[in-house]
Design a protein around this motif. Structure first.
Motif, PDB file in Angstrom:
ATOM      1  N   GLY A  30       0.533  -8.810   5.270  1.00 32.78           N
ATOM      2  CA  GLY A  30       0.024  -7.874   5.970  1.00 32.78           C
ATOM      3  C   GLY A  30      -0.939  -8.496   7.348  1.00 32.78           C
ATOM      4  O   GLY A  30      -1.389  -9.163   7.444  1.00 32.78           O
ATOM      5  N   LEU A  69       0.335   1.543   4.943  1.00 28.37           N
ATOM      6  CA  LEU A  69       0.266   0.134   4.945  1.00 28.37           C
ATOM      7  C   LEU A  69      -1.226   0.004   5.368  1.00 28.37           C
ATOM      8  O   LEU A  69      -1.233  -1.495   5.753  1.00 28.37           O
ATOM      9  CB  LEU A  69       0.981   0.072   6.141  1.00 28.37           C
ATOM     10  N   LYS A 335      10.360  -3.968   4.682  1.00 31.56           N
ATOM     11  CA  LYS A 335      10.255  -3.421   3.258  1.00 31.56           C
ATOM     12  C   LYS A 335       9.110  -2.374   3.148  1.00 31.56           C
ATOM     13  O   LYS A 335       8.936  -1.756   2.603  1.00 31.56           O
ATOM     14  CB  LYS A 335      10.139  -4.948   2.030  1.00 31.56           C
ATOM     15  N   ASN A 336       8.035  -2.772   3.787  1.00 30.13           N
ATOM     16  CA  ASN A 336       6.923  -2.650   3.178  1.00 30.13           C
ATOM     17  C   ASN A 336       7.092  -0.672   4.214  1.00 30.13           C
ATOM     18  O   ASN A 336       6.534   0.101   3.491  1.00 30.13           O
ATOM     19  CB  ASN A 336       5.469  -2.990   3.623  1.00 30.13           C
TER      20      ASN A 336
END
Length: 361
Positions: A30, A69, A335-336
């Motif tokens: 991240g 996220l 993807k996240n």
């Protein structure tokens, strides 16, 4: 021998140490930095308030994704879709969040998230009375209408000529240089059932043709009248556009360099380009065009806010389209974002969001 073994062990120890140090230097998953998110005003998906605060379907969804996220971000506004796409493709933006349709050409330079909204193009038409009379007038001047009238006139001329051929030698009313005009006039009177009976054919061939023509003309006039009445009634009630095929025969407007234009070009439909949906709808209201084509949810929002009394959006959806979040090619966020997006669009929160902005249940 011992020296060689010592050298190998030393090298292995150093390698493990370097690998361990490298592993410790790898940043956690991240991005730690603030993301730069490009957007463009396109109500109800991206709406910028007078206080500078952004809301809308896409913006609200992105806020939920960012919260899930755990990332920070700031929104940067672009004036055009092209600038938004180019900025994302070049890496200027980490993502593009607006009313961005997923198309083949765009997918060549961008990655897209999973679609979060499926829709298509819509058609807006005028509701003014003047336009309805224009619709009726155009129906009467249409090629089909003129062909039907031409066919009836052609039949009347043909029957009049044949009556003149049969009667000119034995009937003084249909003879001579002026006889053909009288014959055609009689044919027209017979066709419209307005004959006075003063001048009629007297030969067997002439009277046989007259009887046949009267019977045929009754059927022809009845069919013609029913067809015209049905066409005019339909046009008056439904308007000049009832399906996508009608766009080929009217004046169409669309936003220049948009997906709407791509569709119109593919279907070889002529159009007038406008800088924005507002400009196109103003032209529609002023009678400069007959229909305006644009993404249906965006079109419905603008009409509902500003033109509800003069313009309507037809219950027609064509050229299916998907909205997604644009990302630079190979973005590690994809993807996240997909996982968070899918979690949200299958939740009750998403249903409530669509209802609050679009009235969709």
């Amino acid at each position: 021998m011992l020296r060689v073994l010592f050298t190998l062990l030393t090298g292995l120890w150093l390698a493990l140490g370097i690998a361990g140090a490298s592993a410790q230097e790898i940043p956690p998953p991240g991005p730690a930095r603030e993301l730069v998110i490009g957007t463009k005003q396109a109500a109800p998906f991206a709406i910028k308030g007078t206080d500078g605060v952004w809301t809308g379907i896409s913006i609200d969804l992105w806020q939920r994704i960012a919260d899930k996220l755990g990332v920070k971000y700031r929104l940067v506004e672009e004036r055009t879709v092209e600038a938004l796409i180019d900025g994302t493709a070049s890496g200027k933006y980490d993502a593009a969040v607006a009313a961005l349709t997923i198309t083949g050409p765009r997918a060549e330079i961008l990655d897209f998230s999973q679609p979060f909204y499926r829709t298509g193009l819509g058609i807006a038409v005028s509701l003014t009375e003047g336009s309805r009379w224009t619709v009726i007038l155009r129906s009467m001047l249409s090629l089909g209408f003129l062909q039907a009238v031409g066919a009836l006139i052609g039949l009347a001329l043909l029957v009049g000529f044949l009556i003149w051929v049969f009667e000119r030698g034995r009937n003084e009313h249909f003879g001579g240089a002026r006889g053909i005009g009288a014959s055609i006039w009689w044919s027209a009177e017979a066709m419209t059932q307005a004959s006075t009976g003063v001048h009629t054919p007297i030969t067997l061939a002439g009277r046989s043709l007259a009887i046949l023509w009267m019977a045929v003309s009754i059927i022809a006039i009845a069919v013609f009248t029913a067809g015209v009445t049905s066409a005019l009634t339909t046009s008056a009630l439904q308007g000049i556009v009832t399906n996508v095929n009608d766009l080929a025969s009217i004046r169409v407007g669309a936003i220049s360099d948009s997906s709407s234009v791509d569709y119109l070009k593919t279907q070889r439909i002529k159009y007038r380009g406008y800088a924005s949906a507002e400009d196109g709808l103003k032209a529609l209201k002023a009678g400069e065009i007959d229909a305006f084509v644009y993404d249906k949810p965006l079109l419905a929002w603008i009409v509902l806010q500003h033109y509800s009394s003069s313009i309507q959006v037809l219950d027609i959806v064509f050229d299916p389209q998907n909205y997604g979040i644009g990302l630079p090619l190979g973005s590690p966020l994809r993807k996240n974002i997909d996982v968070a997006l899918l979690d949200n669009v299958h939740s009750d929160w998403w249903k409530q969001t669509l209802f609050s902005y679009l009235g969709e249940r």
